[in-house]
Scaffold this active site. Sequence first.
Site, PDB file in Angstrom:
ATOM      1  N   LYS A 272      -0.306  14.913  -9.994  1.00 32.02           N
ATOM      2  CA  LYS A 272       0.580  14.388 -11.084  1.00 32.02           C
ATOM      3  C   LYS A 272       1.574  15.311 -11.513  1.00 32.02           C
ATOM      4  CE  LYS A 272      -1.299   9.945 -11.538  1.00 32.02           C
ATOM      5  NZ  LYS A 272      -0.442   8.773 -11.380  1.00 32.02           N
TER       6      LYS A 272
ATOM      7  N   ASP B  71       0.869  -1.142  -0.028  1.00 33.05           N
ATOM      8  CA  ASP B  71       0.047  -0.056   0.092  1.00 33.05           C
ATOM      9  C   ASP B  71       0.954   1.324   0.101  1.00 33.05           C
ATOM     10  OD1 ASP B  71      -1.692   2.085   0.637  1.00 33.05           O
ATOM     11  OD2 ASP B  71      -2.761   1.201   2.098  1.00 33.05           O
TER      12      ASP B  71
ATOM     13  N   TYR C 183      -6.098  16.214  -9.123  1.00 35.01           N
ATOM     14  CA  TYR C 183      -5.667  15.220  -9.803  1.00 35.01           C
ATOM     15  C   TYR C 183      -4.235  15.757 -10.781  1.00 35.01           C
ATOM     16  CZ  TYR C 183      -4.607  11.175 -12.726  1.00 35.01           C
ATOM     17  OH  TYR C 183      -4.093   9.980 -13.663  1.00 35.01           O
TER      18      TYR C 183
ATOM     19  N   SER D   6       0.781  11.733 -15.778  1.00 32.74           N
ATOM     20  CA  SER D   6      -0.387  11.939 -16.583  1.00 32.74           C
ATOM     21  C   SER D   6      -0.452  13.222 -17.510  1.00 32.74           C
ATOM     22  CB  SER D   6      -1.783  12.054 -15.773  1.00 32.74           C
ATOM     23  OG  SER D   6      -3.020  12.161 -16.352  1.00 32.74           O
TER      24      SER D   6
END
Length: 267
Positions: free
Chosen positions: A146, A50, A142, A129
Amino acid sequence: MSKVVLITGGSSGIGKSIGEFLHQKGYTVYGTSRNPKNYKNSLFSLLELDVKNTVTINNAVQSVIKAEGRLDVLINNAGAGITGPIEEIPEEEIKANFDTNFFGPINVIKAVLPQMRAQNSGLILNITSIAGYMGLPYRGIYSASKGALELLTEAFRMELKAFNIEMTNVAPGDFSTNIAAGRYHAPLKEDSPYKASYGQTLELMNEHVDSGSDPDMMAKAVYKIINTNKPKGHYKVGEFMQKFSIVLKRILPDTVYEKMLMKHYKL
């Protein structure tokens, strides 16, 4: 001797595709999952990890080193999506996303560096991304997580040169995976001033993923990078227009690019 590869988030999506492709090419592949027992038919070994738990990170890395005596390639692939109006996303969800997409990869990198330094060799690929190159509406958190990893890699590359360790970013566009199912979605509130625009943007984002490229495209790109002598700092993988959007951001005035994005998202 085949290279030993560790892939975080290797049980599904892009990570699974990369792992299977490299396995078929003769690499010794270890993937990770928070619950590896749920994936009994994996073509390669899955370890419990994890990225938000440093104990599991260190245990997984040491398991690979103990079994193989080396670790040649780390692919930081584990990540989580998040959508919503920034104003309405709970702070704990923002922090949780950065724990997965930013702090998690840092801790995995820290865990593998002593072994790579001892070998005087190693390659680390951070899966970021194309969204990390621009602030996208209702994907701002997000994009930020990234984008932060993209910049971190630039600094890391210079710090690691003396140890013959390479690091690079691989930024995918939209791929047909199950990422949408695992995203945190800020709820569509009836009384929200963002209800209409967020709702239609959410539908558009899900359509992009559903009609996205085959993850095998990412697997082939990663394989090519692994076999490159001196990898570049940044790679983009996806449809032409997704990659070209980064070029447009570089050359267009800010206000023009912003209008282009808003038109795309029908805002």
